[in-house]
Design a protein around this motif. Structure first.
Motif, mmCIF file in Angstrom:
data_model
loop_
_atom_site.group_PDB
_atom_site.id
_atom_site.type_symbol
_atom_site.label_atom_id
_atom_site.label_comp_id
_atom_site.label_asym_id
_atom_site.label_seq_id
_atom_site.Cartn_x
_atom_site.Cartn_y
_atom_site.Cartn_z
ATOM 1 N N ALA A 1 0.848 -1.197 0.000
ATOM 2 C CA ALA A 1 0.000 0.000 0.000
ATOM 3 C C ALA A 1 0.886 1.249 0.000
ATOM 4 C CB ALA A 1 -0.919 -0.002 1.222
ATOM 5 N N PRO A 2 0.385 2.387 -0.455
ATOM 6 C CA PRO A 2 1.190 3.619 -0.402
ATOM 7 C C PRO A 2 1.372 4.097 1.032
ATOM 8 C CG PRO A 2 -1.028 4.086 -1.175
ATOM 9 C CD PRO A 2 -0.919 2.600 -1.110
ATOM 10 N N GLU A 3 2.394 4.905 1.250
ATOM 11 C CA GLU A 3 2.582 5.490 2.567
ATOM 12 C C GLU A 3 1.547 6.567 2.844
ATOM 13 O OE1 GLU A 3 6.547 6.953 2.816
ATOM 14 O OE2 GLU A 3 7.450 4.962 3.023
ATOM 15 N N SER A 4 1.203 7.331 1.803
ATOM 16 C CA SER A 4 0.252 8.424 1.974
ATOM 17 C C SER A 4 -0.373 8.778 0.633
ATOM 18 C CB SER A 4 0.940 9.649 2.580
ATOM 19 O OG SER A 4 1.997 10.080 1.748
ATOM 20 N N ILE A 5 -1.417 9.612 0.700
ATOM 21 C CA ILE A 5 -2.075 10.103 -0.513
ATOM 22 C C ILE A 5 -2.366 11.592 -0.337
ATOM 23 C CG2 ILE A 5 -3.102 7.871 -1.076
ATOM 24 C CD1 ILE A 5 -5.409 10.604 0.136
ATOM 25 N N SER A 6 -2.619 12.251 -1.437
ATOM 26 C CA SER A 6 -3.091 13.631 -1.399
ATOM 27 C C SER A 6 -4.136 13.801 -2.486
ATOM 28 C CB SER A 6 -1.941 14.623 -1.591
ATOM 29 O OG SER A 6 -1.309 14.432 -2.837
ATOM 30 N N VAL A 7 -5.059 14.757 -2.278
ATOM 31 C CA VAL A 7 -6.142 14.981 -3.233
ATOM 32 C C VAL A 7 -6.271 16.476 -3.499
ATOM 33 C CG1 VAL A 7 -8.605 14.718 -3.717
ATOM 34 C CG2 VAL A 7 -7.403 12.939 -2.440
ATOM 35 N N ASP A 8 -6.332 16.836 -4.779
ATOM 36 C CA ASP A 8 -6.577 18.204 -5.203
ATOM 37 C C ASP A 8 -7.834 18.238 -6.054
ATOM 38 O OD1 ASP A 8 -3.860 19.539 -4.396
ATOM 39 O OD2 ASP A 8 -3.316 17.712 -5.484
#
Length: 402
Positions: free
Chosen positions: A261-268
């Protein structure tokens, strides 16, 4: 693009000469007859050698090297039938712009011709003929581009002559969601409602509509990026929402992704009238979810959105790499933002002045993919109108282009 076929047919069409749907304009659209979208078989007149529901599968058919009946991947009837038919209820109601009658593997058991009809959503007793007795080639994709229509269809009927076999049956178009009058929370990023991935960085893997569907059987159904080697990859996708809306929260599922899994995500997010906001100078991306950690193998990595603005597109970024199963954006449909009157007048004047120059220039706000789509559609519409002009008897009502 292909030759014009059957100019005297009551349902004009253009046959696309291609060996793969990805080489045609149909790749711009969604397969509304997809089993993953929830499409189901209503009935079939005969399924002696192969269940008709196999036509709705999303994978490509597996060619059979045997000629024995019953060994093919798809729908196959018994022999010596004058015709056979199957009715499919579309998982997503919508406009239909193209048809694929795939006979891959049916080299000697394919039909000679086929007819496709569609039931209108708001007039359930009315069926429109989309294709009428069109020639079908064995062991081929058989791709057809239709004229545009304002009608929203809920079911389609495929009739083949004579009874024989079809590997896959696909209806390409745009989903048209039906929002209730008091909708407060709906998944605006659902492919079933018409959301699409329109830009991505991981070319090999990320344009995968499965992550816009709640259909997780294994990690293979999700999106897994390549490994970061020297620098973080930070791959992203841009999702065009089913309709502009005000968001409550987004959810990133990492189910089945335990050690990757990814370490983190971001959303714009942004608002744009273009299909791809990358070519819209007025699109203003705003950070909605600051880079935040996600838990592995968790269906409910939930992130609230603290904004009352209307968004049409979301950009999901994975840091630094990894895999996700599903992405959803919960919110309520909202009216499109009203443009400033002065800005609207300026844009109209700019558009008018562009038409007067000797060498027209493409507006910056028009995306390349949208432009290509419109040009191809315009050419197809011209061909369809030519057929209608040649056809005897009453003409179908002229329909608008998309």
């Amino acid at each position: 693009m292909g030759g014009i076929q059957s100019c005297f047919s009551p349902a004009p069409y253009v046959e696309l000469k291609a060996n793969n749907v990805n080489d045609t304009i149909l790749t711009y659209y969604t397969n509304l007859a997809s089993a993953q979208l929830g499409s189901t078989l209503v009935s079939a007149s005969d399924q002696h050698y192969g269940n008709a529901k196999h036509m709705l599968r999303d994978d490509n058919p597996t060619p059979s090297h045997q000629r024995r009946d019953g060994t093919h991947d798809g729908w196959q009837t018994k022999r010596h039938l004058k015709d056979a038919s199957a009715i499919v209820r579309l998982g997503s109601h919508g406009h239909i712009y193209g048809i694929e009658i795939n006979t891959i593997g049916f080299d000697d058991a394919a039909p000679n011709t086929a007819t496709v009809e569609a039931k209108r959503e708001k007039a359930p007793h009315e069926w429109d003929t989309l294709l009428s007795d069109v020639p079908i080639k064995p062991d081929s994709h058989n791709l057809f581009l239709l004229g545009t229509s304002d009608h929203v269809y809920s079911e389609v009927k495929l009739t083949i002559y004579p009874g024989s076999g079809v590997a896959r049956f696909r209806c390409y178009g745009d989903a048209v969601p039906s929002w209730g009058p008091n909708v407060h929370s709906v998944n605006l990023a659902s492919a079933k409602n018409g959301a699409r991935i329109i830009r991505w960085t991981d070319i090999k893997h990320s344009n995968n509509p499965n992550i816009l569907l709640d259909h997780s059987k294994s990690a293979e159904d999700g999106w897994e990026t390549p490994h970061s080697r020297t620098n973080p990859r930070n791959d992203f996708i841009v999702v065009q929402l089913a309709t502009p809306g005000i968001l409550n929260h987004v959810v990133v599922s990492t189910e089945h992704f335990i050690g990757n899994a990814p370490e983190s995500i971001s959303v714009d997010g942004c608002y744009s009238t273009e299909e791809d906001p990358a070519y819209d100078y007025s699109a203003n991306w705003q950070e909605l979810v600051t880079q935040a950690p996600v838990e592995p193998n968790n269906k409910n990595n939930k992130f609230p959105i603290a904004s009352d603005q209307v968004f049409s597109h979301l950009r999901l970024t994975i840091h630094p790499d990894g895999g996700i199963q599903h992405f959803s954006a919960m919110g309520r449909p909202a009216p499109k933002p009203v443009q400033d009157k002065k800005k609207q007048i300026e844009e109209e004047q700019e558009s008018s002045s562009e038409e007067e120059v000797s060498v027209p220039q493409q507006r910056k706000t028009r995306s390349r993919s949208t432009t290509a789509k419109r040009r191809t559609r315009a050419a197809a519409e011209k061909a369809v109108e030519t057929i209608q002009d040649l056809a005897p008897g009453p003409r179908r009502k002229k329909q608008r282009s998309t």
